[in-house]
Design a protein around this motif. Sequence first.
Motif, mmCIF file in Angstrom:
data_model
loop_
_atom_site.group_PDB
_atom_site.id
_atom_site.type_symbol
_atom_site.label_atom_id
_atom_site.label_comp_id
_atom_site.label_asym_id
_atom_site.label_seq_id
_atom_site.Cartn_x
_atom_site.Cartn_y
_atom_site.Cartn_z
ATOM 1 N N GLY A 37 0.817 -1.218 0.000
ATOM 2 C CA GLY A 37 0.000 0.000 0.000
ATOM 3 C C GLY A 37 0.846 1.262 0.000
ATOM 4 O O GLY A 37 0.558 2.218 -0.728
ATOM 5 N N GLY A 38 1.895 1.260 0.798
ATOM 6 C CA GLY A 38 2.787 2.420 0.843
ATOM 7 C C GLY A 38 3.500 2.640 -0.478
ATOM 8 O O GLY A 38 3.648 3.777 -0.938
ATOM 9 N N ALA A 39 3.944 1.544 -1.107
ATOM 10 C CA ALA A 39 4.607 1.667 -2.410
ATOM 11 C C ALA A 39 3.629 2.177 -3.466
ATOM 12 O O ALA A 39 3.988 3.038 -4.286
ATOM 13 C CB ALA A 39 5.188 0.323 -2.824
ATOM 14 N N ALA A 40 2.407 1.684 -3.451
ATOM 15 C CA ALA A 40 1.406 2.150 -4.422
ATOM 16 C C ALA A 40 1.104 3.638 -4.219
ATOM 17 O O ALA A 40 0.988 4.400 -5.187
ATOM 18 C CB ALA A 40 0.127 1.322 -4.295
ATOM 19 N N TYR A 41 0.995 4.047 -2.965
ATOM 20 C CA TYR A 41 0.737 5.452 -2.661
ATOM 21 C C TYR A 41 1.901 6.327 -3.128
ATOM 22 O O TYR A 41 1.702 7.401 -3.704
ATOM 23 C CB TYR A 41 0.498 5.620 -1.161
ATOM 24 N N LEU A 42 3.128 5.855 -2.911
ATOM 25 C CA LEU A 42 4.305 6.614 -3.323
ATOM 26 C C LEU A 42 4.388 6.700 -4.845
ATOM 27 O O LEU A 42 4.739 7.753 -5.393
ATOM 28 C CB LEU A 42 5.575 5.981 -2.748
ATOM 29 N N VAL A 43 4.044 5.627 -5.538
ATOM 30 C CA VAL A 43 4.040 5.656 -7.004
ATOM 31 C C VAL A 43 2.996 6.648 -7.506
ATOM 32 O O VAL A 43 3.223 7.382 -8.465
ATOM 33 C CB VAL A 43 3.789 4.238 -7.577
ATOM 34 N N LEU A 87 1.982 9.319 -5.965
ATOM 35 C CA LEU A 87 2.443 10.682 -5.709
ATOM 36 C C LEU A 87 3.547 11.107 -6.665
ATOM 37 O O LEU A 87 3.479 12.186 -7.261
ATOM 38 C CB LEU A 87 2.951 10.808 -4.273
ATOM 39 N N ASP A 88 4.583 10.253 -6.776
ATOM 40 C CA ASP A 88 5.740 10.613 -7.597
ATOM 41 C C ASP A 88 6.463 9.327 -7.994
ATOM 42 O O ASP A 88 7.196 8.740 -7.187
ATOM 43 C CB ASP A 88 6.671 11.542 -6.816
ATOM 44 N N ALA A 89 6.272 8.878 -9.221
ATOM 45 C CA ALA A 89 6.813 7.599 -9.673
ATOM 46 C C ALA A 89 8.342 7.548 -9.630
ATOM 47 O O ALA A 89 8.902 6.571 -9.145
ATOM 48 C CB ALA A 89 6.297 7.272 -11.065
ATOM 49 N N PRO A 90 9.061 8.578 -10.129
ATOM 50 C CA PRO A 90 10.523 8.493 -10.062
ATOM 51 C C PRO A 90 11.041 8.390 -8.617
ATOM 52 O O PRO A 90 11.981 7.639 -8.330
ATOM 53 C CB PRO A 90 11.007 9.786 -10.726
ATOM 54 N N LEU A 91 10.409 9.135 -7.730
ATOM 55 C CA LEU A 91 10.809 9.064 -6.328
ATOM 56 C C LEU A 91 10.520 7.677 -5.754
ATOM 57 O O LEU A 91 11.306 7.131 -4.976
ATOM 58 C CB LEU A 91 10.083 10.131 -5.512
ATOM 59 N N ALA A 92 9.433 7.080 -6.162
ATOM 60 C CA ALA A 92 9.078 5.736 -5.699
ATOM 61 C C ALA A 92 10.116 4.721 -6.155
ATOM 62 O O ALA A 92 10.546 3.866 -5.367
ATOM 63 C CB ALA A 92 7.702 5.349 -6.212
ATOM 64 N N PHE A 93 10.532 4.801 -7.395
ATOM 65 C CA PHE A 93 11.522 3.844 -7.899
ATOM 66 C C PHE A 93 12.876 4.057 -7.245
ATOM 67 O O PHE A 93 13.590 3.104 -6.943
ATOM 68 C CB PHE A 93 11.616 3.920 -9.415
ATOM 69 N N LEU A 94 13.244 5.316 -6.997
ATOM 70 C CA LEU A 94 14.493 5.596 -6.295
ATOM 71 C C LEU A 94 14.443 5.040 -4.867
ATOM 72 O O LEU A 94 15.404 4.434 -4.392
ATOM 73 C CB LEU A 94 14.757 7.107 -6.262
ATOM 74 N N THR A 95 13.319 5.217 -4.208
ATOM 75 C CA THR A 95 13.150 4.705 -2.850
ATOM 76 C C THR A 95 13.248 3.183 -2.826
ATOM 77 O O THR A 95 13.935 2.606 -1.978
ATOM 78 C CB THR A 95 11.807 5.154 -2.264
ATOM 79 N N LEU A 96 12.565 2.523 -3.746
ATOM 80 C CA LEU A 96 12.614 1.064 -3.805
ATOM 81 C C LEU A 96 14.022 0.561 -4.122
ATOM 82 O O LEU A 96 14.456 -0.460 -3.587
ATOM 83 C CB LEU A 96 11.604 0.531 -4.814
ATOM 84 N N ALA A 97 14.748 1.283 -4.975
ATOM 85 C CA ALA A 97 16.123 0.890 -5.284
ATOM 86 C C ALA A 97 17.008 1.031 -4.050
ATOM 87 O O ALA A 97 17.851 0.169 -3.771
ATOM 88 C CB ALA A 97 16.669 1.738 -6.432
ATOM 89 N N CYS A 98 16.826 2.109 -3.310
ATOM 90 C CA CYS A 98 17.626 2.306 -2.096
ATOM 91 C C CYS A 98 17.306 1.263 -1.035
ATOM 92 O O CYS A 98 18.215 0.756 -0.368
ATOM 93 C CB CYS A 98 17.407 3.708 -1.538
ATOM 94 N N VAL A 99 16.029 0.922 -0.897
ATOM 95 C CA VAL A 99 15.645 -0.103 0.072
ATOM 96 C C VAL A 99 16.229 -1.450 -0.342
ATOM 97 O O VAL A 99 16.740 -2.201 0.493
ATOM 98 C CB VAL A 99 14.106 -0.173 0.214
ATOM 99 N N GLY A 100 16.187 -1.754 -1.631
ATOM 100 C CA GLY A 100 16.779 -2.999 -2.123
ATOM 101 C C GLY A 100 18.284 -3.029 -1.907
ATOM 102 O O GLY A 100 18.842 -4.048 -1.490
ATOM 103 N N GLY A 101 18.944 -1.905 -2.162
ATOM 104 C CA GLY A 101 20.384 -1.817 -1.933
ATOM 105 C C GLY A 101 20.743 -1.988 -0.473
ATOM 106 O O GLY A 101 21.708 -2.673 -0.130
ATOM 107 N N ALA A 102 19.949 -1.380 0.393
ATOM 108 C CA ALA A 102 20.193 -1.540 1.832
ATOM 109 C C ALA A 102 19.997 -2.991 2.257
ATOM 110 O O ALA A 102 20.729 -3.513 3.104
ATOM 111 C CB ALA A 102 19.266 -0.620 2.631
ATOM 112 N N GLY A 103 19.029 -3.653 1.658
ATOM 113 C CA GLY A 103 18.815 -5.071 1.960
ATOM 114 C C GLY A 103 19.997 -5.925 1.548
ATOM 115 O O GLY A 103 20.418 -6.818 2.285
ATOM 116 N N VAL A 104 20.538 -5.641 0.374
ATOM 117 C CA VAL A 104 21.712 -6.392 -0.097
ATOM 118 C C VAL A 104 22.905 -6.141 0.821
ATOM 119 O O VAL A 104 23.624 -7.078 1.207
ATOM 120 C CB VAL A 104 22.038 -6.006 -1.555
ATOM 121 N N LEU A 105 23.129 -4.883 1.198
ATOM 122 C CA LEU A 105 24.250 -4.561 2.077
ATOM 123 C C LEU A 105 24.072 -5.165 3.465
ATOM 124 O O LEU A 105 25.033 -5.629 4.080
ATOM 125 C CB LEU A 105 24.419 -3.046 2.174
#
Length: 129
Positions: free
Chosen positions: A25-31, A33-51
């Motif tokens: 739900g939060g990801a859908a809401y963020l998309v 509001l602002d799709a580029p910001l949503a994708f950047l956020t998801l990429a950062c969360v994924g990167g943090a998960g990998v690290l």
Amino acid sequence: DATKIADVVSFNLNIIARQAIQAVGGAAYLVALDAPLAFLTLACVGGAGVLTDAYGRASRGLARDTQTAVASCAAVADEALQNVRVARGCAAEPVLVDAYAGKVAALSRIQDRHGVVYGLSRVVLGGAK
């Protein structure tokens, strides 16, 4: 006992389902509001998960190495204390001290590496204050 296990499992599944629904739900809401910001956020969360996963693997390996080094130090100390009369009689105390010092130095190097890995993880993942 089976009832208690069933309660714990259903409680944990409830928490997992609730968190998954909130994340989607939060990801859908963020998309919305602002799709580029949503994708950047998801990429950062994924990167943090990998690290975080990489840090966990490194930390577990270093903890295992630490336990092995501590056991090695204890074995050398135990042997030296069991043979203290023989060591004194043969003037081998410096040899035993050097053997123990070498094991402690190896342990210290492992602890130093663990400290560096921990510090880097805190800095990279934003936990340093």
